[in-house]
Design a protein around this motif. Structure first.
Motif, short mmCIF file in Angstrom:
data_model
loop_
_atom_site.label_atom_id
_atom_site.label_comp_id
_atom_site.label_asym_id
_atom_site.label_seq_id
_atom_site.Cartn_x
_atom_site.Cartn_y
_atom_site.Cartn_z
N PHE A 221 0.86 -1.13 0.11
CA PHE A 221 -0.05 -0.06 0.28
C PHE A 221 0.99 1.24 0.01
O PHE A 221 1.86 1.49 0.70
N TYR A 223 -0.12 4.56 0.58
CA TYR A 223 -0.29 5.49 1.48
C TYR A 223 -1.14 5.19 3.02
O TYR A 223 -2.04 4.33 2.82
N LEU A 232 -6.36 6.44 7.78
CA LEU A 232 -6.57 6.24 6.47
C LEU A 232 -5.26 5.31 5.73
O LEU A 232 -4.33 5.78 5.77
N ARG A 234 -4.44 3.54 1.62
CA ARG A 234 -4.72 3.58 0.27
C ARG A 234 -3.90 2.90 -0.61
O ARG A 234 -2.70 3.21 -0.38
N LYS A 235 -4.05 1.94 -1.50
CA LYS A 235 -3.31 1.03 -2.26
C LYS A 235 -2.57 2.01 -3.09
O LYS A 235 -1.34 1.73 -3.29
N ASN A 236 -3.22 2.61 -3.65
CA ASN A 236 -2.37 3.66 -4.74
C ASN A 236 -3.39 4.90 -5.03
O ASN A 236 -4.34 5.03 -4.50
N SER A 237 -3.03 5.74 -6.10
CA SER A 237 -3.58 7.00 -6.17
C SER A 237 -5.09 6.75 -6.79
O SER A 237 -5.86 7.53 -6.66
N SER A 239 -6.78 3.87 -5.96
CA SER A 239 -7.80 3.26 -5.25
C SER A 239 -8.56 4.16 -4.37
O SER A 239 -8.13 5.18 -3.83
N PRO A 240 -9.72 3.08 -3.81
CA PRO A 240 -10.30 3.91 -2.56
C PRO A 240 -9.68 4.14 -1.43
O PRO A 240 -8.76 3.14 -1.06
N VAL A 241 -10.11 5.01 -0.74
CA VAL A 241 -9.53 5.32 0.85
C VAL A 241 -10.11 4.15 1.73
O VAL A 241 -11.57 4.16 1.81
#
Length: 254
Positions: A221, A223, A232, A234-237, A239-241
């Protein structure tokens, strides 16, 4: 002639026990002569009534032990099931307590990495940081500040700052993150480490954040951050949070 080992009577023939090796006449052996003859080669495994009773007793004893162990296991399971509601209530209480404790910290930040010095003025330090990150703060905007006892080292005890409201706190944290790399030298202090400005999390949520970071790293991930005291990931920019509010939410990091 042979002697019966039970009645001491004389006998011309009898049955021989494969366990105690005693010879008994047919009257004492509990088996007829015809019945014994029919055993054929199985005569070598024949048991006298005493040895047979002993074997049955041992088997029964072993069975009883198994039943007893099974009953203990059932009792343990039943006891655990009775305790489950109380444990659930306890968990719910602790979660509610943590949520309330975190809510009380909604306006607070934690500043780590500021070296200690004699006669330090915490308000001046916070003001210097605000000026450096281009988000000036004044005394009226701060409720209080203090040095936390929770420390990773004697020289860098965290500074806890409580702002007048959550919006001031959020803007201050956002400005610090936008500055990217803040060091002691930036605010007139000696030191080569980094200064971090983050939400002031409870101990439980700090541990939750640590677990989230570890899982995020394992599952690639990109983020992991905290906004308004909520973790929070996030997998990438694209992906859903994902919000991590409870321990069970960690399952989503995969």
């Amino acid at each position: 002639m042979l002697t019966c080992d039970r009645c001491d009577g004389q006998m011309s023939d009898g049955a021989r026990c494969s366990i105690c090796l005693k010879s008994l006449d047919f009257a004492c052996s509990g088996i007829t002569e015809a019945g014994y003859r029919k055993l054929g080669v199985r005569q070598s495994n024949w048991k006298c009534p005493t040895c047979k009773a002993g074997s049955t007793s041992k088997a029964g004893s072993g069975f009883s032990e198994k039943i007893e162990k099974l009953e203990k296991r059932v009792h343990t399971i039943e006891t655990a099931q009775k305790e489950i509601p109380a444990l659930k209530d306890r968990i719910k209480y602790l979660e509610d307590f943590n949520d309330k404790n975190q809510w009380l910290r909604s306006n607070n930040i934690e500043i780590k990495g500021v070296p200690m010095k004699d006669r330090e003025n915490l308000l001046e330090i916070v003001t210097s940081i605000g000026n450096k990150i281009i988000y000036p703060v004044t005394r009226p905007s701060i409720n209080f500040n203090f040095k936390s006892h929770n420390s990773g080292g004697d020289k860098t005890k965290p500074i806890i700052v409580s702002f007048l409201n959550r919006y001031l706190k959020e803007d201050f944290v956002a400005a610090a993150r936008s500055f990217n790399t803040l060091r002691p030298v930036d605010i007139g202090l000696v030191g080569t480490g980094r200064i971090f400005v983050n939400d002031y999390l409870t101990v439980q949520n700090t541990l939750l954040l640590s677990k989230a970071k570890s899982l995020a790293k394992e599952n690639d991930f990109d983020y992991v951050l905290v906004k308004n005291t909520i973790i929070l990931v996030r997998k990438n920019s694209q992906s859903p949070v994902i919000s991590i509010k409870k321990e069970k939410n960690l399952q989503k990091i995969q």
